[in-house]
Scaffold this motif. Structure first.
Motif, PDB file in Angstrom:
ATOM      1  N   TYR A 100       0.837  -1.206   0.000  1.00 20.26           N
ATOM      2  CA  TYR A 100       0.000   0.000   0.000  1.00 20.26           C
ATOM      3  C   TYR A 100       0.871   1.255   0.000  1.00 20.26           C
ATOM      4  O   TYR A 100       0.657   2.172  -0.804  1.00 20.26           O
ATOM      5  N   MET A 101       1.863   1.287   0.905  1.00 22.55           N
ATOM      6  CA  MET A 101       2.718   2.460   1.005  1.00 22.55           C
ATOM      7  C   MET A 101       3.599   2.599  -0.242  1.00 22.55           C
ATOM      8  O   MET A 101       3.914   3.711  -0.662  1.00 22.55           O
ATOM      9  N   ASN A 102       3.968   1.472  -0.822  1.00 14.86           N
ATOM     10  CA  ASN A 102       4.797   1.519  -2.018  1.00 14.86           C
ATOM     11  C   ASN A 102       4.070   2.166  -3.179  1.00 14.86           C
ATOM     12  O   ASN A 102       4.667   2.901  -3.973  1.00 14.86           O
ATOM     13  N   GLN A 103       2.779   1.897  -3.283  1.00 15.85           N
ATOM     14  CA  GLN A 103       1.969   2.537  -4.321  1.00 15.85           C
ATOM     15  C   GLN A 103       1.944   4.048  -4.116  1.00 15.85           C
ATOM     16  O   GLN A 103       1.977   4.814  -5.080  1.00 15.85           O
ATOM     17  N   LYS A 104       1.893   4.459  -2.853  1.00 16.31           N
ATOM     18  CA  LYS A 104       1.895   5.892  -2.544  1.00 16.31           C
ATOM     19  C   LYS A 104       3.213   6.538  -3.002  1.00 16.31           C
ATOM     20  O   LYS A 104       3.240   7.681  -3.453  1.00 16.31           O
ATOM     21  N   PHE A 153      11.681  20.497  -7.154  1.00 12.74           N
ATOM     22  CA  PHE A 153      12.293  19.182  -6.907  1.00 12.74           C
ATOM     23  C   PHE A 153      12.294  18.868  -5.409  1.00 12.74           C
ATOM     24  O   PHE A 153      12.006  17.746  -4.993  1.00 12.74           O
ATOM     25  N   MET A 154      12.593  19.901  -4.603  1.00 11.01           N
ATOM     26  CA  MET A 154      12.610  19.712  -3.156  1.00 11.01           C
ATOM     27  C   MET A 154      11.232  19.335  -2.641  1.00 11.01           C
ATOM     28  O   MET A 154      11.091  18.472  -1.756  1.00 11.01           O
ATOM     29  N   ASP A 155      10.188  19.962  -3.190  1.00  7.89           N
ATOM     30  CA  ASP A 155       8.818  19.631  -2.769  1.00  7.89           C
ATOM     31  C   ASP A 155       8.483  18.182  -3.078  1.00  7.89           C
ATOM     32  O   ASP A 155       7.891  17.469  -2.256  1.00  7.89           O
ATOM     33  N   SER A 156       8.862  17.735  -4.282  1.00 10.42           N
ATOM     34  CA  SER A 156       8.563  16.344  -4.648  1.00 10.42           C
ATOM     35  C   SER A 156       9.388  15.377  -3.801  1.00 10.42           C
ATOM     36  O   SER A 156       8.904  14.311  -3.417  1.00 10.42           O
ATOM     37  N   LYS A 157      10.635  15.764  -3.482  1.00 11.21           N
ATOM     38  CA  LYS A 157      11.450  14.926  -2.599  1.00 11.21           C
ATOM     39  C   LYS A 157      10.831  14.864  -1.202  1.00 11.21           C
ATOM     40  O   LYS A 157      10.860  13.813  -0.547  1.00 11.21           O
ATOM     41  N   GLY A 158      10.262  15.997  -0.758  1.00  9.29           N
ATOM     42  CA  GLY A 158       9.628  16.031   0.563  1.00  9.29           C
ATOM     43  C   GLY A 158       8.473  15.048   0.655  1.00  9.29           C
ATOM     44  O   GLY A 158       8.322  14.338   1.663  1.00  9.29           O
ATOM     45  N   LYS A 200       8.298  11.733   3.049  1.00 11.92           N
ATOM     46  CA  LYS A 200       7.176  11.558   3.981  1.00 11.92           C
ATOM     47  C   LYS A 200       6.652  10.127   3.883  1.00 11.92           C
ATOM     48  O   LYS A 200       6.450   9.442   4.898  1.00 11.92           O
ATOM     49  N   TYR A 201       6.427   9.675   2.634  1.00  7.10           N
ATOM     50  CA  TYR A 201       5.945   8.300   2.444  1.00  7.10           C
ATOM     51  C   TYR A 201       6.988   7.282   2.915  1.00  7.10           C
ATOM     52  O   TYR A 201       6.653   6.255   3.504  1.00  7.10           O
ATOM     53  N   MET A 202       8.264   7.593   2.639  1.00  2.63           N
ATOM     54  CA  MET A 202       9.320   6.684   3.074  1.00  2.63           C
ATOM     55  C   MET A 202       9.379   6.586   4.591  1.00  2.63           C
ATOM     56  O   MET A 202       9.610   5.504   5.158  1.00  2.63           O
ATOM     57  N   ALA A 203       9.162   7.723   5.264  1.00  2.00           N
ATOM     58  CA  ALA A 203       9.183   7.733   6.727  1.00  2.00           C
ATOM     59  C   ALA A 203       8.052   6.870   7.293  1.00  2.00           C
ATOM     60  O   ALA A 203       8.257   6.074   8.220  1.00  2.00           O
ATOM     61  N   VAL A 204       6.854   7.032   6.712  1.00  2.00           N
ATOM     62  CA  VAL A 204       5.715   6.230   7.167  1.00  2.00           C
ATOM     63  C   VAL A 204       5.980   4.751   6.893  1.00  2.00           C
ATOM     64  O   VAL A 204       5.714   3.883   7.742  1.00  2.00           O
ATOM     65  N   TYR A 205       6.543   4.479   5.720  1.00  2.00           N
ATOM     66  CA  TYR A 205       6.832   3.095   5.334  1.00  2.00           C
ATOM     67  C   TYR A 205       7.877   2.461   6.259  1.00  2.00           C
ATOM     68  O   TYR A 205       7.664   1.386   6.831  1.00  2.00           O
ATOM     69  N   ASN A 206       9.011   3.138   6.432  1.00  2.00           N
ATOM     70  CA  ASN A 206      10.100   2.565   7.222  1.00  2.00           C
ATOM     71  C   ASN A 206       9.733   2.415   8.696  1.00  2.00           C
ATOM     72  O   ASN A 206      10.065   1.404   9.327  1.00  2.00           O
ATOM     73  N   SER A 207       9.049   3.429   9.234  1.00  2.00           N
ATOM     74  CA  SER A 207       8.658   3.331  10.651  1.00  2.00           C
ATOM     75  C   SER A 207       7.646   2.212  10.855  1.00  2.00           C
ATOM     76  O   SER A 207       7.712   1.474  11.846  1.00  2.00           O
TER      77      SER A 207
END
Length: 580
Positions: free
Chosen positions: A182-186, A235-240, A244-251
């Protein structure tokens, strides 16, 4: 769907030349995974059985099994070394093959393609995209093999140790998998946006740095900085969003892994109180948890890798699948000797692909071998475009162009362009030495040939005044020499090529009077006994032309010598009056 299947088959085809390396990589990945699964079983045997033996016997067996485990660790290390080094080298070699393929394809594409492309985006195809494809080709199969072996193997072993505890862990692992997908799709769209943004930044950097002298001459450093900052912020906005998704995924994944450990400890302790689980089995179970959860993370990471790599490959294929609109016919003629130089336009009309408005229509023109013809007219009249049809930088929309009576579309492109030398107003010199840049006209030329060409182009004297003579580095695009010197080097390059047909595209219009005079002498020397087309902005440079053609949107509207055209009191006369 068929298109996607075709792309996937094409992707797999890059393994063809590296079958042996691929198979050995998979074998070592399998052995390494099997060793990882086997070590906890030895720990279980030691803690559950060996320690119960008499001290001397137990110590001896522990040392022997310890040695076995050390050997297994060394085997695992060797396997990891192989798949890390040779596996990456396999990916790098395939990346090299694809880079050669796409760069070769870039060389085949026509001016029409480059008219509609940004260099930064084309660079992304050959750098960032190919790196992602390489990672997929190397890590993809390897990660799948390792993950399946560890996941299935660990689950079977855990079932044998304690089925209820294994099933409890499996429930959490299934939840992990669903959560991860699910998070990967995000994250998928965020990664795509990142690619678009970084390609835009690359394009903007390339554009700005290539035109740095224009930027500085207008004092527009702040304008360029603001443009870059805006792109960089996007680019910074898209990286942000990605982070965010990576943080939710990893945590979340970290919490699930810890939760499995906690559940195993709690339930294992309960089972131990009921004598349905031994301490050795619980220790072994806990050791296998990482082998059970790690493959889930690896598989989910693989989906991200696959998305990046495969989307990069699709972009790679988009370029590869663009058929060159100007190419050799299957039965193209090879010219066995230099052309005589007769050029004929027969009822030629032309318009650019993205426009239905014709640049010119129904042009008829015959130029004899060795004739010196000048083309004049207002900007946009089609002078450069008309001459660009001769080397087939563009193809005619209708009609035909002939060289020595042969339709140029029937002549091998390489042979055709070897007959033509071009000197342009905007000279492009490559980074390197003066010798290298002149030799570009004939890569097989000797140093003596290069020096002769430079003498013929009135370039030898100024070259010898340079710090290192012919070995002087002229910088990117020849920034270390003047405009007149650049032009003379470009003329020397054409002298070295020695073609029977010449095209001078406003070759002196950007020069001062002194440089123009010197370059004009060089051009006249070069034009001797060659069919020559001169696109002129300064009419003073073509007064002695054997024939002058006046072009406008209707094609060739006037034709004659300088004096004949002045007597007509037509368009040429008006252009002449404006300049003089």
């Amino acid at each position: 769907m068929k298109h996607r299947d075709g792309n996937f088959r094409k992707l797999l085809s890059y393994y063809k030349d590296y079958k042996g390396l691929f198979i050995s990589d998979m074998i070592f990945a399998t052995i390494g995974s099997a060793v990882t699964l086997a070590i906890p079983l030895l720990v279980r045997y030691i803690t559950g059985n060996v320690v119960n033996n008499p001290l001397n016997e137990a110590t001896s067996m522990i040392l022997k099994l310890g040695l076995v485990m050390v050997i297994m660790v060394l085997i695992e290390m060797g396997c990891n070394y192989y798949i890390t080094y040779y596996g990456h080298m396999m990916g790098a070699q395939m990346e090299r093959d694809m880079r050669n393929e796409i760069y070769s394809h870039y060389q085949k594409l026509s001016f029409t393609f480059y008219d509609n492309q940004k260099v930064g985006h084309l660079l992304s195809r050959i750098t960032t995209d190919l790196n992602d494809i390489s990672e997929l080709l190397h890590h993809g199969p390897e990660d799948i093999v390792i993950s399946i072996i560890k996941l299935v193997g660990a689950f079977i072993i855990l079932l044998v140790i304690n089925a209820p505890l294994a099933l409890i862990s499996m429930v959490i692992v299934v939840f992990m998998l669903v959560y991860a997908i699910y998070m990967n799709q995000k994250m998928k769209e965020a990664f795509k946006e990142n690619r678009r943004r970084i390609a835009d930044i690359n394009s903007q950097i390339e554009d700005s740095l290539s035109g740095i002298r224009v930027v500085k001459s207008f004092g527009n450093e702040n304008v360029e900085m603001n443009k870059f900052k805006n792109g960089n912020e996007r680019f910074m906005d898209s990286k942000g969003r990605t982070y965010k998704y990576m943080a939710v995924y990893n945590s979340g994944m970290g919490a699930c892994t810890t939760l499995i450990t906690v559940a195993a400890l709690v339930m294992g302790a309960i089972f131990m109180t009921k004598d349905t689980l031994t301490a050795a089995d619980l220790v072994t179970f806990l050791l296998y948890i990482s082998n059970f959860t790690e493959p889930v993370k690896k598989l989910v990471n693989f989906t991200e890798m696959f998305q990046n790599g495969y989307s990069g490959f699709e972009r790679f294929q988009e370029i590869i699948n663009i058929a060159p609109d100007i190419k050799d016919k299957p039965d193209a003629i090879h010219l066995g000797k230099p052309a005589k130089g007769e050029v004929k336009f027969e009822d030629v009309s032309f318009h650019y692909e993205d426009s239905n408005e014709r640049v010119f229509s129904h042009v008829n023109l015959k130029v004899d071998p060795g004739e010196y013809v000048a083309l004049v007219g207002s900007s946009g009249a089609g002078k450069t475009t008309l001459c660009s049809l001769i080397p087939r930088f563009y193809d005619v929309t209708s009609g035909a162009v002939y060289l020595d009576g042969t339709d140029i579309r029937s002549i091998c492109l390489k042979d055709l362009r070897e007959q033509i030398g071009i000197v342009q107003q905007d000279v492009y010199l490559f980074a390197g030495t003066i010798m290298d840049n002149i030799r570009y006209g004939n890569p097989d030329a000797t140093d003596e040939d290069v020096i002769r060409a430079a003498r013929a182009a009135n370039a030898h004297d100024f070259i010898m005044e340079m710090p290192d003579g012919y070995d002087t580095d002229i910088g990117q695009r020849g920034v270390k020499i003047s405009g007149g010197q650049k032009q003379r080097l470009s003329i020397a390059r054409v002298f070295l090529k020695n073609p029977p047909i010449l095209i001078f595209d406003e070759a002196t219009s950007a020069l001062d009077n002194k440089s123009e005079h010197i370059v004009q002498q060089s051009l006249e020397e070069l034009a001797k006994d060659r069919t020559t087309f001169v696109i002129a902005h300064r009419l003073s440079t073509i007064r002695n032309a054997g024939r002058i053609l006046v072009l406008n949107e209707n094609g060739i509207v006037e034709e004659g010598t300088h004096h004949e055209l002045l007597e007509l009191h037509g368009e040429y006369a008006k252009l002449y009056q404006i300049q003089f």
